[in-house]
Design a protein around this motif. Structure first.
Motif, PDB file in Angstrom:
ATOM      1  N   VAL B 289       0.836  -1.206   0.000  1.00 47.62           N
ATOM      2  CA  VAL B 289       0.000   0.000   0.000  1.00 47.62           C
ATOM      3  C   VAL B 289       0.870   1.255   0.000  1.00 47.62           C
ATOM      4  O   VAL B 289       0.540   2.250  -0.630  1.00 47.62           O
ATOM      5  N   ALA B 290       2.025   1.185   0.683  1.00 50.84           N
ATOM      6  CA  ALA B 290       2.900   2.358   0.742  1.00 50.84           C
ATOM      7  C   ALA B 290       3.568   2.639  -0.592  1.00 50.84           C
ATOM      8  O   ALA B 290       4.100   3.720  -0.816  1.00 50.84           O
ATOM      9  N   ARG B 291       3.592   1.645  -1.484  1.00 50.99           N
ATOM     10  CA  ARG B 291       4.096   1.837  -2.846  1.00 50.99           C
ATOM     11  C   ARG B 291       5.503   2.368  -2.898  1.00 50.99           C
ATOM     12  O   ARG B 291       5.798   3.272  -3.650  1.00 50.99           O
ATOM     13  N   GLY B 292       6.373   1.777  -2.096  1.00 52.27           N
ATOM     14  CA  GLY B 292       7.782   2.033  -2.322  1.00 52.27           C
ATOM     15  C   GLY B 292       8.401   3.062  -1.409  1.00 52.27           C
ATOM     16  O   GLY B 292       9.605   3.101  -1.260  1.00 52.27           O
ATOM     17  N   GLY B 293       7.589   3.910  -0.776  1.00 45.96           N
ATOM     18  CA  GLY B 293       8.214   4.975  -0.018  1.00 45.96           C
ATOM     19  C   GLY B 293       8.702   4.533   1.361  1.00 45.96           C
ATOM     20  O   GLY B 293       9.698   5.033   1.861  1.00 45.96           O
ATOM     21  N   ASP B 294       7.979   3.564   1.957  1.00 46.44           N
ATOM     22  CA  ASP B 294       8.236   3.249   3.358  1.00 46.44           C
ATOM     23  C   ASP B 294       8.753   1.822   3.484  1.00 46.44           C
ATOM     24  O   ASP B 294       8.022   0.878   3.221  1.00 46.44           O
ATOM     25  N   TYR B 354       4.068  -3.482 -10.118  1.00 44.65           N
ATOM     26  CA  TYR B 354       3.198  -3.394  -8.950  1.00 44.65           C
ATOM     27  C   TYR B 354       1.962  -4.257  -9.126  1.00 44.65           C
ATOM     28  O   TYR B 354       1.520  -4.930  -8.184  1.00 44.65           O
TER      29      TYR B 354
END
Lengths: 324, 430
Positions: B289-294, B354
């Motif tokens: 769900v964070a799609r890569g940032g976290d 994704y």
């Protein structure tokens, strides 16, 4: 002996006979309002150095000649390395309506910023789909570029002298203005009305610096994503949100009880950010942006995403400035 | 005081006591008192043990299970609610059903846990019961707001879901964890209470037997009769009482120990493994769900995954029943398969695909199915362990049944028989 016995008996009777019970009180509990993760008062900003770097929006002249879209890139350049990798990695937002957001109906990331990113991918690969979108927070924009985890950042990023010392910027691809978002009946219509009231912005944004520098001295609250500000506004934990009008209009579109008010608190020119010193890449991206402005893709993106959001007629694409 | 001691009635009583009939009377009184008092205190000790076993069956056992359920249901609810934001469109009906079932289960278990406690336990500062009951409605409210916004196509929905998950992880789950640890400690304390060696009962019975033997020796010296029927009967009754209490208490102790080794200790490890599974699943979902940032969720996934592996190995080592062993073996196989699926998910997500990553994560034939089976196996094993616990506690309870009545009756027999035996000798002096 007799007196001791007497005393003991008296004490025993007193202790056991006179013990009483008290009723457990039912306390009045105060509710604990939920808060977004990592929300809190903004740390006191050291005054951003009034760095004078001339005009930070003046970028480098585009490559001439520009490589054909999907054609071979100059050998040894960043574009060549990206092309060999097979996809462009872009740092974007997934929470700002119509600029960079996850569309709940399709689950896809889309928006004006995403369109610009896809235009760069198209120029390198000939296809807008050779792209990997990484959703990052405001605070992660510069570190992700410095660590090489993303190639470019297209995320409502204002060009400032301070940032220009850490990353390289393209020419301006959008002109925003900082304004204020407040509830309709809150009595906030100018920056002066914000005195002492909690105002929200994301950590690591220029908007937060502007809020902290306002003469009315509002209480700055920092969060990690822009929609968290809208959540706090809806939960009455902040009285206003202050950032670029494009972001605020997206919030106002999601909550019709809010409105964008106040005069401009400062120009916020957006640029695409790239690792510092990569001049060839900057020139290439500027060339892409020139094409996007000229062939109507900018106007089409604006019409699709921002025309309904922002008041007034659709503006012309911002004119690029070059320092060489 | 000295005046009382030197008065006439006391002087006459002490003169009388030095004669043989006087001493016999005093002896009879002492034996009756000793028999009855010993019987009373032994009965109390037996009663205490029975009450501890009763507590296991009706209070600490069910409350530990309730606390496990609260922790489990809340973890699953959060994983399910967050998973609804992976794919586009409205959440599937099955997901919504699972979330509602979890909230209902958590609410019910919480009500049971609160009902078994006093109001003072809830009003105490930092009480986990207070936190859970106050914040659970806030959590469900945030999830519903997230759903409503998501249904209108607003990215605001995802922000509310993040806030709900934050509330769950920062407040509700730690409170549930604290409640579970408290209940487990209470269960362990009850098991210790119910399985101790019956020192008090043995000591009292030995004292009574010693007094009876001494009394018979004294009688033989004074009256030249070797055996006294009444005192012999009393000695036999005291001996039978001792044996009965020791056997019953030891059997009950053994059952209670078994309830720990074959029941509650295993159920504890299996429940923790279940929670680690759910937390890891939530981490896997949140990373997507964070799609890569976290990357913090992926780091936590690795920790939880390792912990799950360790707990499964420990549970396998502790397992005593065949069906539990079989379920744990199945769970380990599913866990290995899940690890492979997770690697595939991460590979797809890190390389930018994704859609493929989400497809693997939500496909019932791939990751989602493996996770469901793993969860079900662990729940089955936990239920079996709890059933073993229940059986052992019932066994302990039936081992002690009738002991209280028996001890009381035998104590009365000791008193009556010793009085009767000495009365017969006293009649000789008339």
């Amino acid at each position: 002996m007799k007196r001791l016995l007497c005393c003991l008996t008296t004490v025993l009777l007193l202790v056991t006979g006179c013990a009483t019970v008290s009723v457990t009180p039912i306390p009045v509990v105060s509710p604990q309002a939920p808060e977004p993760a990592k929300a809190g008062p903004a740390s006191v900003a050291s005054a951003p150095p009034a760095a004078d770097c001339g005009d930070p929006t003046a970028s480098l002249r585009p490559l001439s000649p520009m490589p054909a879209p999907g054609g071979p890139m100059p050998p040894g350049s960043t574009m060549d390395r990206i092309k060999r990798r097979g996809k462009l990695i872009v740092g974007v937002d997934q929470t700002t309506l119509n600029m960079g957001y996850r569309d709940p109906f399709t689950g896809q990331l889309s928006g004006f910023d995403i369109d610009i990113a896809r235009d760069v991918a198209q120029a390198i690969f000939g296809s807008p789909d050779a792209i990997q979108l990484l959703a990052i927070s405001s605070l992660q924009r510069v570190p992700m570029l410095q660590q090489g985890k993303v190639d470019i950042v297209v995320r409502t990023m204002t060009i400032t002298c301070d940032r220009a010392r850490q990353v390289s910027f393209s020419s301006v691809y959008y002109d925003a203005e900082q304004r204020i978002l407040a509830r309709r009946d809150a009595g906030i219509s100018t920056a002066a009305d914000l005195a002492g009231r909690p105002v929200c912005a994301t950590a690591g944004s220029t908007s937060l610096n502007v809020i902290q520098a306002l003469p009315a001295k509002p209480r700055a609250i920092a969060v990690s994503d822009w929609t968290d500000c809208l959540v706090m506004l809806q939960q009455n934990e902040v009285d206003a949100v202050s950032t670029d009008d494009v972001i605020l209009s997206g919030m106002a579109a999601q909550d019709r009880y809010t409105e964008v008010v106040g005069a401009s608190l400062g120009a916020q020119p957006y640029g695409i950010a790239m690792p510092l010193g990569d001049d060839t890449m900057v020139r290439f991206v500027n060339g892409v942006l020139e094409r996007v402005r000229a062939d109507g893709r900018w106007a089409a993106s604006y019409a699709k995403w921002l025309d309904n959001l922002l008041p007034g007629p659709a503006p012309a694409p911002p004119v690029a400035k070059y320092r060489d | 005081m000295t005046a009382i001691l030197s008065s006439r009635p006391v002087r006459e009583a002490s003169a009388l006591a030095r004669t043989t009939p006087g001493m016999l009377t005093a002896l009879a009184l002492a034996l009756v008192a000793a028999g009855l008092l010993a019987g009373m205190f032994t009965g109390l000790a037996v009663q205490r043990r029975a009450a501890a076993i009763d507590d296991l069956a009706t209070t600490s056992g069910p409350l530990t299970a309730a606390a496990q359920e609260i922790y489990r249901s809340l973890s699953d609810a959060d994983a399910t609610a967050t998973g609804a934001f992976l794919t586009g469109g409205a959440e599937p009906a099955a997901t919504r059903q699972r979330y509602f079932a979890d909230i209902a289960q958590a609410g019910n278990a919480l009500a049971i846990a609160i009902a078994a406690r006093d109001p003072a336990d809830v009003t105490a500062p930092g009480s986990s019961l207070a936190t859970l009951s106050q914040e659970l409605p806030v959590y469900t409210g945030l999830v519903e707001t997230a759903r409503a916004d998501n249904r209108q196509g607003l990215p605001l929905g995802a922000a509310y879901q993040r806030e709900a998950s934050n509330l769950m992880r920062a407040q509700l789950l730690p409170a549930a964890q604290k409640l579970y640890q408290g209940e487990t400690a209470a269960l362990s304390a009850d098991q210790d209470d119910a399985s101790g060696v019956p020192w008090v009962e043995i000591l009292l019975a030995v004292v009574v037997l010693a007094v009876l033997v001494l009394a018979q020796l004294f009688l033989r010296r004074r009256t030249n009769r070797v055996f006294n029927a009444g005192l012999l009967a009393a000695t036999a009754a005291a001996f039978v009482s001792l044996v009965w209490v020791v056997v019953a208490a030891s059997t009950a102790s053994a059952y209670v120990s078994d309830s720990r080794d074959e029941g509650s200790a295993q159920a504890d490890v299996l429940a923790q493994a279940g929670v680690a599974t759910l937390t890891a699943r939530a981490d896997e979902t949140l990373t997507l769900v964070a799609r890569g940032g976290d990357s913090s969720y992926q780091d936590d996934y690795l920790n939880q995954s390792k912990r799950l592996g360790d707990l499964l190995d420990r549970a396998r080592g502790m397992a005593t029943a065949d069906d539990v062993r079989a379920l744990i073996d199945k769970a380990k196989a599913e866990n290995a398969r899940w690890a492979q699926q997770h690697t595939a998910i991460r590979a797809a997500d890190d390389s930018g695909d994704y859609v493929q990553a989400v497809a693997i994560a939500t496909d019932p034939n791939q990751s989602a199915g493996v996770f469901d089976r793993l969860d079900r196996d662990l729940r089955g094993a936990t239920d079996d362990a709890r059933a073993s616990f229940g059986d052992e506690v019932s066994g302990a309870s039936s081992a002690l049944s009738g002991t209280l009545a028996g001890v009381t009756v035998l104590a009365v027999i000791v008193a009556a028989a010793s009085a009767a035996g000495i009365w017969r000798r006293l009649r000789d002096y008339r």
